[in-house]
Scaffold this active site. Structure first.
Site, PDB file in Angstrom:
ATOM      1  N   ARG A 188      47.701  40.075  23.439  1.00 35.69           N
ATOM      2  CA  ARG A 188      47.084  41.079  23.797  1.00 35.69           C
ATOM      3  C   ARG A 188      45.774  41.263  22.742  1.00 35.69           C
ATOM      4  O   ARG A 188      45.443  40.151  22.647  1.00 35.69           O
ATOM      5  CB  ARG A 188      47.980  42.454  23.203  1.00 35.69           C
ATOM      6  CG  ARG A 188      48.850  43.157  23.134  1.00 35.69           C
ATOM      7  CD  ARG A 188      48.310  44.012  25.269  1.00 35.69           C
ATOM      8  NE  ARG A 188      49.537  44.799  25.226  1.00 35.69           N
ATOM      9  CZ  ARG A 188      49.862  44.687  26.082  1.00 35.69           C
ATOM     10  NH1 ARG A 188      49.483  43.127  27.019  1.00 35.69           N
ATOM     11  NH2 ARG A 188      51.018  45.097  27.055  1.00 35.69           N
ATOM     12  N   HIS A 236      44.635  40.396  33.476  1.00 37.75           N
ATOM     13  CA  HIS A 236      45.587  40.109  32.756  1.00 37.75           C
ATOM     14  C   HIS A 236      46.080  40.238  34.388  1.00 37.75           C
ATOM     15  O   HIS A 236      47.771  41.024  34.111  1.00 37.75           O
ATOM     16  CB  HIS A 236      45.388  42.190  32.118  1.00 37.75           C
ATOM     17  CG  HIS A 236      46.739  42.113  31.210  1.00 37.75           C
ATOM     18  ND1 HIS A 236      46.527  43.014  30.368  1.00 37.75           N
ATOM     19  CD2 HIS A 236      47.615  41.998  31.337  1.00 37.75           C
ATOM     20  CE1 HIS A 236      48.118  43.401  29.867  1.00 37.75           C
ATOM     21  NE2 HIS A 236      48.462  43.016  30.383  1.00 37.75           N
TER      22      HIS A 236
HETATM   23  N1  LIG Z   1      49.299  39.634  29.822  1.00 36.56           N
HETATM   24  C1  LIG Z   1      50.863  39.516  30.291  1.00 36.56           C
HETATM   25  O1  LIG Z   1      50.758  40.263  31.603  1.00 36.56           O
HETATM   26  C2  LIG Z   1      51.919  40.233  29.031  1.00 36.56           C
HETATM   27  C3  LIG Z   1      53.488  40.460  29.878  1.00 36.56           C
HETATM   28  C4  LIG Z   1      54.048  41.177  29.043  1.00 36.56           C
HETATM   29  C5  LIG Z   1      53.921  41.140  28.048  1.00 36.56           C
HETATM   30  N2  LIG Z   1      52.801  41.365  27.059  1.00 36.56           N
HETATM   31  C6  LIG Z   1      52.783  41.013  25.598  1.00 36.56           C
HETATM   32  O2  LIG Z   1      53.792  40.029  24.821  1.00 36.56           O
HETATM   33  C7  LIG Z   1      54.070  40.806  23.957  1.00 36.56           C
HETATM   34  C8  LIG Z   1      55.636  40.070  23.435  1.00 36.56           C
HETATM   35  O3  LIG Z   1      56.677  41.074  24.374  1.00 36.56           O
HETATM   36  P1  LIG Z   1      57.637  40.251  24.124  1.00 36.56           P
HETATM   37  O4  LIG Z   1      58.455  40.831  25.371  1.00 36.56           O
HETATM   38  O5  LIG Z   1      57.812  38.933  24.168  1.00 36.56           O
HETATM   39  O6  LIG Z   1      58.108  40.971  22.479  1.00 36.56           O
HETATM   40  P2  LIG Z   1      59.567  41.025  21.521  1.00 36.56           P
HETATM   41  O7  LIG Z   1      60.315  40.642  22.759  1.00 36.56           O
HETATM   42  O8  LIG Z   1      59.258  41.963  20.703  1.00 36.56           O
HETATM   43  O9  LIG Z   1      58.536  39.850  20.410  1.00 36.56           O
HETATM   44  C9  LIG Z   1      57.544  40.369  19.836  1.00 36.56           C
HETATM   45  C10 LIG Z   1      57.515  39.002  18.734  1.00 36.56           C
HETATM   46  O10 LIG Z   1      56.934  39.074  17.814  1.00 36.56           O
HETATM   47  C11 LIG Z   1      56.539  38.709  16.297  1.00 36.56           C
HETATM   48  N3  LIG Z   1      56.109  39.452  15.693  1.00 36.56           N
HETATM   49  C12 LIG Z   1      55.526  40.666  15.438  1.00 36.56           C
HETATM   50  N4  LIG Z   1      55.052  41.119  14.686  1.00 36.56           N
HETATM   51  C13 LIG Z   1      55.272  39.954  14.014  1.00 36.56           C
HETATM   52  C14 LIG Z   1      54.544  39.924  12.334  1.00 36.56           C
HETATM   53  N5  LIG Z   1      53.888  41.149  11.779  1.00 36.56           N
HETATM   54  N6  LIG Z   1      54.498  38.680  12.388  1.00 36.56           N
HETATM   55  C15 LIG Z   1      55.003  37.702  12.423  1.00 36.56           C
HETATM   56  N7  LIG Z   1      56.217  38.188  13.889  1.00 36.56           N
HETATM   57  C16 LIG Z   1      55.745  39.231  14.803  1.00 36.56           C
HETATM   58  C17 LIG Z   1      58.674  39.396  16.251  1.00 36.56           C
HETATM   59  O11 LIG Z   1      59.296  39.466  15.478  1.00 36.56           O
HETATM   60  P3  LIG Z   1      61.155  39.310  15.218  1.00 36.56           P
HETATM   61  O12 LIG Z   1      61.634  38.337  15.931  1.00 36.56           O
HETATM   62  O13 LIG Z   1      61.286  38.911  13.884  1.00 36.56           O
HETATM   63  O14 LIG Z   1      61.319  40.794  15.967  1.00 36.56           O
HETATM   64  C18 LIG Z   1      59.231  38.717  18.060  1.00 36.56           C
HETATM   65  O15 LIG Z   1      59.409  37.784  17.850  1.00 36.56           O
HETATM   66  C19 LIG Z   1      53.895  42.566  24.780  1.00 36.56           C
HETATM   67  O16 LIG Z   1      54.331  43.003  22.931  1.00 36.56           O
HETATM   68  C20 LIG Z   1      53.233  42.457  25.012  1.00 36.56           C
HETATM   69  O17 LIG Z   1      51.183  43.033  23.969  1.00 36.56           O
HETATM   70  C21 LIG Z   1      51.492  40.323  28.312  1.00 36.56           C
END
Ligand SMILES: NC(=O)c1ccc[n+]([C@@H]2O[C@H](COP(=O)([O-])OP(=O)(O)OC[C@H]3O[C@@H](n4cnc5c(N)ncnc54)[C@H](OP(=O)(O)O)[C@@H]3O)[C@@H](O)[C@H]2O)c1
Length: 273
Positions: A188, A236
């Protein structure tokens, strides 16, 4: 269908719903997006909120991240952008000698870290709580960030946008990266202090930034990122929710909702993701 007749709300931030109060019999909001920052703080939302965790989304992200990591690892630009009849040999290191760090080890970050480790990259990852991933050096918490950045020749950001992750890359933390590091952000826009990154790019301290997400989207035409020689902008598109696989996730959650089973992929409203 009138809002008071709806049982489940399938939500995308680009859709029309901003006020959830008329949905009086709804049982849950099922997000079609993985990132929920635009809904998680909505004060009218008191229903359970599930986010999208989709095999297709993860596969797409692995392909996009791996492709961009390999571009920089192999120095592909030197060949693709310079066909000038000069026989200049550059041998890239093996992946085993390239350090890649992935911030965020969730559904997408872990899939990317695994794939990169599978290609033999020397991979580290960072999460909020402790995680264990085979072949990945795992760090967590505020105290783990410096170590994971200091070893990041190539850095991939796959954190959610929350109050705690805002400006994860700031002037202070960018200074921890090795000289000439590459930043790849499909997470993001809020994860990066743009002014600090531009300053580091201008100085060459960050060698390149490949950015897919921005604080303002579409990225305004006059934004410096569009014209910076060390920046690649993609609109994006790193990964999309894939209807064929995502529909099964939605159907499974509705099935669970109807049978009283716990929903999958519930958002922790306090943590914001
Ligand atoms: N560009 C694109 O096309 C696209 C598409 C889809 C998603 N995205 C982005 O990708 C992001 C991640 O998706 P996801 O499904 O992998 O999310 P997720 O499963 O919720 O994983 C988030 C990860 O970030 C870690 N995290 C959150 N807050 C943190 C902090 N303060 N300090 C350190 N680590 C932290 C979490 O830690 P824990 O493991 O300890 O919970 C987890 O490992 C989405 O939120 C979205 O913004 C982008």
């Amino acid at each position: 269908m009138p809002p008071e007749a709806v049982d489940y709300i399938l939500y995308a931030p680009t859709g029309p719903v901003t006020d959830f109060t008329p949905f009086t019999r709804a049982k849950a909001v099922l997000s079609l997006w993985a990132g929920v920052e635009r809904i998680v703080t909505n004060p009218t939302l008191t229903l359970p909120l599930a986010r999208m965790v989709d095999d297709g989304l993860a596969e797409g992200m692995v392909e996009w991240v791996t492709g961009h990591v390999l571009r920089h690892h192999l120095g592909m630009d030197q060949d693709i952008c310079r066909q000038d009849a000069r026989w200049q040999v550059h041998i890239p290191p093996l992946a085993r000698d390239r350090r890649v760090s992935v911030l965020g080890l969730g559904a997408l970050g872990a899939a990317c870290a695994r794939a990169l480790a599978g290609l033999n990259f020397d991979v580290a990852g960072w999460s909020r709580t402790p995680r264990t991933l085979p072949g990945v050096a795992c760090f967590h918490g505020a105290e783990g960030l410096r170590a994971v950045l200091e070893r990041a020749e190539i850095l991939v950001l796959l954190l959610p946008a929350t109050a705690a992750t805002d400006n994860t890359l700031s002037a202070r933390t960018l200074a921890w990266l090795p000289e000439g590091a590459v930043v790849i952000n499909p997470g993001r826009g809020q994860l990066i202090d743009d002014a600090a990154l531009l300053e580091a790019l201008d100085a060459g301290r960050v060698g390149h930034a490949t950015l897919d997400v921005f604080r303002v989207e579409p990225l305004p035409a006059d934004h410096r990122y569009w014209h910076h020689p060390r920046v690649t902008v993609t609109p994006h598109i790193a990964s999309e929710t894939r209807p064929a696989s995502a529909a099964q996730v939605i159907a499974e959650n509705i099935r669970r909702g109807e049978s009283g089973a716990p929903l999958l992929h519930l958002v922790d409203r306090a943590a914001g993701y």
